[in-house]
Design a protein around this motif. Structure first.
Motif, PDB file in Angstrom:
ATOM      1  N   ALA A 321       0.829  -1.206   0.000  1.00 55.60           N
ATOM      2  CA  ALA A 321       0.000   0.000   0.000  1.00 55.60           C
ATOM      3  C   ALA A 321       0.867   1.262   0.000  1.00 55.60           C
ATOM      4  N   MET A 322       1.967   1.230   0.734  1.00 50.51           N
ATOM      5  CA  MET A 322       2.880   2.368   0.742  1.00 50.51           C
ATOM      6  C   MET A 322       3.480   2.589  -0.638  1.00 50.51           C
ATOM      7  N   LEU A 323       3.803   1.508  -1.323  1.00 51.72           N
ATOM      8  CA  LEU A 323       4.322   1.617  -2.687  1.00 51.72           C
ATOM      9  C   LEU A 323       3.270   2.193  -3.619  1.00 51.72           C
ATOM     10  N   THR A 327       3.522   5.790  -5.667  1.00 54.17           N
ATOM     11  CA  THR A 327       3.373   5.859  -7.118  1.00 54.17           C
ATOM     12  C   THR A 327       2.265   6.834  -7.510  1.00 54.17           C
ATOM     13  N   ALA A 328       1.134   6.748  -6.818  1.00 51.89           N
ATOM     14  CA  ALA A 328       0.023   7.654  -7.126  1.00 51.89           C
ATOM     15  C   ALA A 328       0.386   9.105  -6.796  1.00 51.89           C
ATOM     16  N   ARG A 329       1.118   9.305  -5.702  1.00 49.02           N
ATOM     17  CA  ARG A 329       1.500  10.665  -5.316  1.00 49.02           C
ATOM     18  C   ARG A 329       2.412  11.296  -6.369  1.00 49.02           C
ATOM     19  N   ARG A 330       3.340  10.511  -6.901  1.00 52.13           N
ATOM     20  CA  ARG A 330       4.221  11.061  -7.930  1.00 52.13           C
ATOM     21  C   ARG A 330       3.436  11.394  -9.202  1.00 52.13           C
ATOM     22  N   ALA A 332       0.269  12.237  -9.417  1.00 52.88           N
ATOM     23  CA  ALA A 332      -0.528  13.440  -9.165  1.00 52.88           C
ATOM     24  C   ALA A 332       0.359  14.690  -9.184  1.00 52.88           C
ATOM     25  N   MET A 333       1.541  14.574  -8.585  1.00 54.27           N
ATOM     26  CA  MET A 333       2.439  15.723  -8.554  1.00 54.27           C
ATOM     27  C   MET A 333       2.917  16.079  -9.956  1.00 54.27           C
ATOM     28  N   ALA A 334       3.208  15.061 -10.777  1.00 54.28           N
ATOM     29  CA  ALA A 334       3.640  15.323 -12.148  1.00 54.28           C
ATOM     30  C   ALA A 334       2.548  16.049 -12.929  1.00 54.28           C
ATOM     31  N   ASN A 335       1.302  15.613 -12.771  1.00 52.18           N
ATOM     32  CA  ASN A 335       0.192  16.287 -13.457  1.00 52.18           C
ATOM     33  C   ASN A 335       0.076  17.742 -13.014  1.00 52.18           C
ATOM     34  N   GLN A 336       0.198  17.982 -11.703  1.00 59.73           N
ATOM     35  CA  GLN A 336       0.076  19.333 -11.181  1.00 59.73           C
ATOM     36  C   GLN A 336       1.213  20.224 -11.684  1.00 59.73           C
ATOM     37  N   LEU A 337       2.434  19.709 -11.675  1.00 63.17           N
ATOM     38  CA  LEU A 337       3.581  20.508 -12.102  1.00 63.17           C
ATOM     39  C   LEU A 337       3.514  20.827 -13.590  1.00 63.17           C
ATOM     40  N   LEU A 338       3.105  19.871 -14.391  1.00 60.63           N
ATOM     41  CA  LEU A 338       3.001  20.124 -15.830  1.00 60.63           C
ATOM     42  C   LEU A 338       1.890  21.124 -16.122  1.00 60.63           C
TER      43      LEU A 338
END
Length: 423
Positions: A321-323, A327-330, A332-338
């Protein structure tokens, strides 16, 4: 001392003092952004704390893969010699003395996994420190651009205040000659008062911005700063290709770098949780002393029995679950940054186009309109209200230039923050 000598001495002092004043002004930070960034990198306490945290995380790598400290045990047997003597701990006077040296050993591969997890956490901390610097650098760049905007807005307001003063004199002369109404002179005075009020507000805002910049540099809030002389040059259009910048964000953004390290750490943590299905060991060697010599040697192997399988399966599910969360956090962050990158690129283009229009079209037209209005007012063909409107148009055009420059600098700072590096 004669008047001529006094004048010569005063002139000499002024000549000698001018370079000293100029040197003192040059030594102050604030004229350009580069020295400000150097000071911020060296002195900002928030960034320093992030660097030290990254250093601390790096120092955890070696201990994470080290063996536990060995244990030493001493056992005294028959310390009274079957009741024939008083209790003693001297090895030669007891029945026997056992010396046990024990070492805990984890299952094969666990130490390497723990060390690799610590290494990934250290990389995540380093990425966090880099992100802290990118954020700090963007704030310094933005604050410098704000100082430049306010400084030049004050200069513009002072110039227009001087122009309004001259127009007021013209209105008074025309009123005295019966060529204009008294209302024209009153309007000119009202315009002067409005500009003076705006100057007070600009000066207050400038002091606030200076205080913010000094805080970023870890200087006293009222420390002197040099007048901002120039903005950073804007990058050429070839460096602002959206596809290229998106690829650079994916590759270089400190936050994404940290999240990628956390994903690798979570993967290793899942692998370590699977290793916990297997037992750990304890090895021991025990020499036994009787009187003054070693009479026996013993070896011991201890294995913990991993019976609590339900607990271990829960730990494995937790690791998975931590993995998944990392993965989901990265993602989401990539979408936000782009998304932020696209917004800033659009804002940057709009700011550049606005500045071009203000420089090439709006300002020349406003200046021509003002000159024509001034000539018309002097000839009695236009009223004073039309002249003031023409003056305001010139001011608005120049302010539009400054605002567009400020907007472009702020967008550029945000783009470089997303990239984690300068263009």
């Amino acid at each position: 001392m004669t008047y001529a000598l006094q004048t010569a001495a005063l002139a000499t002092l002024l000549i000698l003092g001018a370079p000293a004043r100029a040197l003192a002004e040059e030594s102050l930070p604030g004229a350009s952004v580069e020295p400000l960034l150097t000071l911020a990198r060296a002195h900002n306490p928030d960034y320093a704390s992030m660097r030290f945290e990254a250093q601390a995380a790096t120092e955890r790598i070696a201990p994470a893969g080290a063996l536990m400290d060995p244990k030493f045990r001493v056992e005294w047997m028959d310390v009274t010699q079957a009741g024939s003597q008083a209790p003693t701990l001297w090895p030669n006077d007891v029945g026997s003395t056992k010396y046990t040296l024990m070492q805990d050993l984890p299952w094969f591969g666990k130490r390497d996994l723990k060390q690799n997890i610590a290494a990934q956490e250290a990389q995540a901390s380093q990425g966090k420190a880099q992100g802290s610097w990118a954020e700090l650098a963007a704030r310094v760049k933005t604050t410098h651009a704000q100082r430049y905007y306010l400084h030049n807005t004050q200069k513009l307001t002072l110039e227009l205040l001087d122009l309004t003063t001259r127009l007021a004199k013209v209105a008074q002369v025309r009123y005295a000659g019966g060529l204009a109404m008294q209302q024209d002179a009153i309007r000119a005075q009202l315009e002067q008062t409005a500009m003076q009020t705006e100057l007070v507000a600009l000066q207050s805002e400038s002091r606030q911005v200076d205080a913010r910049l000094n805080a970023l540099l870890a200087r006293p809030s009222n420390a002197a700063l040099a007048a901002p002389e120039r903005l950073r040059p804007l990058p050429v259009a070839a460096k602002l290709n959206p596809d290229t910048l998106m690829a650079r964000v994916e590759h270089s953004n400190p936050q994404l770098f940290s999240e990628a390290s956390r994903i690798k750490s979570a993967e290793l943590g899942r692998e370590l949780s699977l290793k916990n299905r297997y037992p750990d060991f304890t090895l021991a060697i025990t020499p036994t002393q009787m009187r003054n010599r070693i009479t026996e040697w013993s070896l011991m192997l201890e294995i913990n029995i991993p019976l609590q399988q339900a607990s271990r399966r829960a730990q494995e599910r937790e690791a998975q679950a931590m993995l998944d969360a990392a993965t989901a956090r990265r993602a989401a962050m990539a979408n936000q940054l782009l998304s932020e990158l696209s917004e800033n690129l659009a804002g940057f283009d709009a700011a550049q186009n606005t500045e071009k229009l203000a420089t090439s079209s709006q300002l020349p037209q406003a200046e021509l309109t003002f000159q024509a209005a001034l000539a018309g007012y002097e000839n009695g063909k236009l009223d004073f209200a039309t002249l003031l409107d023409a003056q305001r148009q010139v001011r608005q055009a120049k302010q539009a230039q400054l605002k567009a420059q400020l907007e472009a600098q702020m967008r550029l700072a945000d783009i470089e923050k997303l990239l984690g590096e300068e263009l």
